[in-house]
Design a protein around this motif. Sequence first.
Motif, mmCIF file in Angstrom:
data_model
loop_
_atom_site.group_PDB
_atom_site.id
_atom_site.type_symbol
_atom_site.label_atom_id
_atom_site.label_comp_id
_atom_site.label_asym_id
_atom_site.label_seq_id
_atom_site.Cartn_x
_atom_site.Cartn_y
_atom_site.Cartn_z
ATOM 1 N N PRO A 181 -6.637 -45.166 28.941
ATOM 2 C CA PRO A 181 -6.426 -46.544 29.405
ATOM 3 C C PRO A 181 -7.703 -47.145 29.980
ATOM 4 N N THR A 182 -7.825 -48.456 29.861
ATOM 5 C CA THR A 182 -8.968 -49.122 30.486
ATOM 6 C C THR A 182 -8.811 -49.144 31.997
ATOM 7 N N GLU A 183 -7.571 -49.187 32.471
ATOM 8 C CA GLU A 183 -7.313 -49.130 33.903
ATOM 9 C C GLU A 183 -7.143 -47.669 34.299
ATOM 10 N N MET A 184 -8.202 -47.091 34.810
ATOM 11 C CA MET A 184 -8.183 -45.665 35.149
ATOM 12 C C MET A 184 -7.899 -45.474 36.632
ATOM 13 N N PRO A 185 -7.410 -44.286 36.980
ATOM 14 C CA PRO A 185 -7.161 -44.003 38.400
ATOM 15 C C PRO A 185 -8.447 -44.118 39.218
ATOM 16 N N GLU A 186 -8.275 -44.484 40.467
ATOM 17 C CA GLU A 186 -9.427 -44.573 41.366
ATOM 18 C C GLU A 186 -10.087 -43.207 41.479
ATOM 19 N N ASP A 187 -11.390 -43.189 41.538
ATOM 20 C CA ASP A 187 -12.203 -41.971 41.677
ATOM 21 C C ASP A 187 -12.355 -41.205 40.366
ATOM 22 N N LEU A 188 -11.793 -41.722 39.269
ATOM 23 C CA LEU A 188 -11.934 -41.039 37.983
ATOM 24 C C LEU A 188 -12.720 -41.936 37.024
ATOM 25 N N ILE A 189 -13.659 -41.352 36.281
ATOM 26 C CA ILE A 189 -14.457 -42.126 35.338
ATOM 27 C C ILE A 189 -14.578 -41.373 34.010
ATOM 28 N N VAL A 190 -14.995 -42.092 32.986
ATOM 29 C CA VAL A 190 -15.365 -41.448 31.726
ATOM 30 C C VAL A 190 -16.792 -40.948 31.904
ATOM 31 N N ALA A 191 -16.919 -39.660 32.143
ATOM 32 C CA ALA A 191 -18.221 -39.088 32.481
ATOM 33 C C ALA A 191 -19.066 -38.813 31.250
ATOM 34 N N GLY A 192 -18.426 -38.426 30.135
ATOM 35 C CA GLY A 192 -19.179 -38.076 28.938
ATOM 36 C C GLY A 192 -18.573 -38.670 27.687
ATOM 37 N N VAL A 193 -19.431 -39.222 26.827
ATOM 38 C CA VAL A 193 -19.009 -39.786 25.540
ATOM 39 C C VAL A 193 -19.887 -39.167 24.452
ATOM 40 N N PRO A 194 -19.422 -38.096 23.795
ATOM 41 C CA PRO A 194 -20.213 -37.484 22.725
ATOM 42 C C PRO A 194 -20.358 -38.419 21.528
ATOM 43 N N GLU A 195 -21.235 -38.039 20.610
ATOM 44 C CA GLU A 195 -21.468 -38.868 19.421
ATOM 45 C C GLU A 195 -20.176 -39.044 18.625
ATOM 46 N N ARG A 196 -19.982 -40.243 18.159
ATOM 47 C CA ARG A 196 -18.754 -40.610 17.458
ATOM 48 C C ARG A 196 -18.668 -39.931 16.092
ATOM 49 N N ALA A 197 -17.455 -39.501 15.740
ATOM 50 C CA ALA A 197 -17.186 -39.019 14.386
ATOM 51 C C ALA A 197 -16.812 -40.217 13.513
ATOM 52 N N ALA A 198 -16.433 -39.959 12.265
ATOM 53 C CA ALA A 198 -16.091 -41.044 11.342
ATOM 54 C C ALA A 198 -14.987 -41.903 11.942
ATOM 55 N N PRO A 199 -15.174 -43.220 12.015
ATOM 56 C CA PRO A 199 -14.164 -44.091 12.627
ATOM 57 C C PRO A 199 -13.097 -44.574 11.651
ATOM 58 N N ARG A 200 -13.269 -44.298 10.375
ATOM 59 C CA ARG A 200 -12.416 -44.899 9.346
ATOM 60 C C ARG A 200 -10.997 -44.343 9.334
ATOM 61 N N ASP A 201 -10.098 -45.147 8.775
ATOM 62 C CA ASP A 201 -8.796 -44.655 8.336
ATOM 63 C C ASP A 201 -8.938 -44.195 6.895
ATOM 64 N N VAL A 202 -8.049 -43.279 6.491
ATOM 65 C CA VAL A 202 -8.035 -42.839 5.094
ATOM 66 C C VAL A 202 -6.605 -42.895 4.567
ATOM 67 N N LEU A 203 -6.490 -43.199 3.288
ATOM 68 C CA LEU A 203 -5.212 -43.172 2.592
ATOM 69 C C LEU A 203 -5.077 -41.807 1.939
ATOM 70 N N VAL A 204 -4.069 -41.050 2.339
ATOM 71 C CA VAL A 204 -3.855 -39.704 1.816
ATOM 72 C C VAL A 204 -2.694 -39.732 0.826
ATOM 73 N N THR A 205 -2.934 -39.252 -0.386
ATOM 74 C CA THR A 205 -1.893 -39.168 -1.408
ATOM 75 C C THR A 205 -1.933 -37.769 -2.021
ATOM 76 N N ARG A 206 -0.969 -37.490 -2.862
ATOM 77 C CA ARG A 206 -0.956 -36.171 -3.511
ATOM 78 C C ARG A 206 -1.940 -36.109 -4.663
ATOM 79 N N GLU A 207 -2.289 -37.287 -5.238
ATOM 80 C CA GLU A 207 -3.158 -37.294 -6.421
ATOM 81 C C GLU A 207 -4.477 -38.009 -6.192
ATOM 82 N N GLY A 208 -4.751 -38.501 -4.983
ATOM 83 C CA GLY A 208 -5.983 -39.220 -4.727
ATOM 84 C C GLY A 208 -5.928 -40.675 -5.155
ATOM 85 N N THR A 209 -4.742 -41.256 -5.212
ATOM 86 C CA THR A 209 -4.556 -42.642 -5.643
ATOM 87 C C THR A 209 -5.134 -43.608 -4.613
ATOM 88 N N SER A 210 -5.745 -44.681 -5.095
ATOM 89 C CA SER A 210 -6.272 -45.705 -4.200
ATOM 90 C C SER A 210 -5.135 -46.610 -3.727
#
Length: 443
Positions: free
Chosen positions: A83-112
């Motif tokens: 949440p953007t509204e975090m408890p008092e005294d708590l912060i996001v201390a570490g943000v590692p490098e982002r992985a792929a942000p995309r969504d993917v369509l998963v099918t049994r045959e690889g259909t678009s």
Amino acid sequence: MSTTLRLGTRGSTLAMRQAAAVKERLENRRFDVELVEVETTGDQITDEAIHELGKTGAFVRALDEEVLDGDCDAAVHSMKDVPTEMPEDLIVAGVPERAAPRDVLVTREGTSLMGLPEGATVGTSSLRRGAQLLAERPDLDVQPLRGNVDTRVEKLLAPPLVREHERRVEAEVDEEAESFAVYDEADGGDADDQSRTTDYAKYNKPDDADDDEAGTGADGNANDDGDSDEADDDSEYDRTVEEWFEDLSELERRALERDPDVEYDAIVLAEAGLERAGLLHHVEHTQLRPDQFVPAPGQGTLAVTARDDDLADDIRSALDHAPTRVEATAERTVLEELGGGCVAPIGIYAVLQGSVVRTSVRVLDREGDEEVRETRELPVDRHPGAARAFAADLASAGAADIIERARRRTDEESGAGGASPDTPDAIEDGDDGDGGAAGGSDA
């Protein structure tokens, strides 16, 4: 803190993998780390009832309470669940490098997406994903799909595997029965037995065989032509059921144990979730362009929360990836200003490009009929303020109206302003839902 950094995590497979990656990174920076498995409220809820939570705080709150109570020194989350509204005294201390942000369509045959048949059934419990799918393909039948990453993939794979297994079992039983019938005749069975054998051959012949090919001769044995054709028909079952099962992957074997209520033609998941779960290279999938299918804010990003003290500074120094933190801040700020993260389909995606943060936002109604969509380059040196101004402009352009209508609809469906019947992007075991965190954010 104690000598050993106690790192809290949910106990799911994906959550443990994410925490293990953070643990390794910290240990490479001379931290001594112990993973502490914490059961959250969300983990105690069945897949079918997960939507009744209405927000992803149930998956975040228990971990952060462990940190605030001193039972853990830090906790690992998917950024989009925080949440953007975090408890008092708590912060996001570490943000590692982002992985792929995309969504993917998963099918049994690889259909678009455009290659799916008219009226295809696509599984997702994400309001955002559902709305974006319908905006591109109004003919699609978008159906709820819940569970962790493995569960969702297994539900996609299960129906044809179950049918194939049943066909093979039936064919094997028929073959054994025919073999028994031939043995019985050779052993001089009585007339009744011979009659039953003839009836069995008559009513269990291959569907595409005529009476002459599958019939029996005067001596009660199948003719040569019949034997040949039957061998051809059974050629696809040249292995026993057990041999066929042994050739299945572990994922397929688990899918074979499922009996889903809905047969999906495709499902939509986060690429990062599939990758971290070790499934990305084991399923057929098509990447969905993030400029078109705008991801959830924070998708693909991890967040390590800690108390706001010296340890937080140490964690930031060891883990933080500056470009990812800038992007996450821009996305979180826009969503916080817009609100509606728990009720409306909202995609926000920021990319640091030199001196600007290119930020794309897409706010839709659930059916994908109406939307406000814009991309803006925010100056990196003042990106939080620029993100707030961007959100205000989007609200004035109609985003606020869409969100307000979505909020009223949610209140009506819940009966008393409680949980939405479908969370914006239901949790999928860590980093495969879109969250819908308290305060309108999950990044």
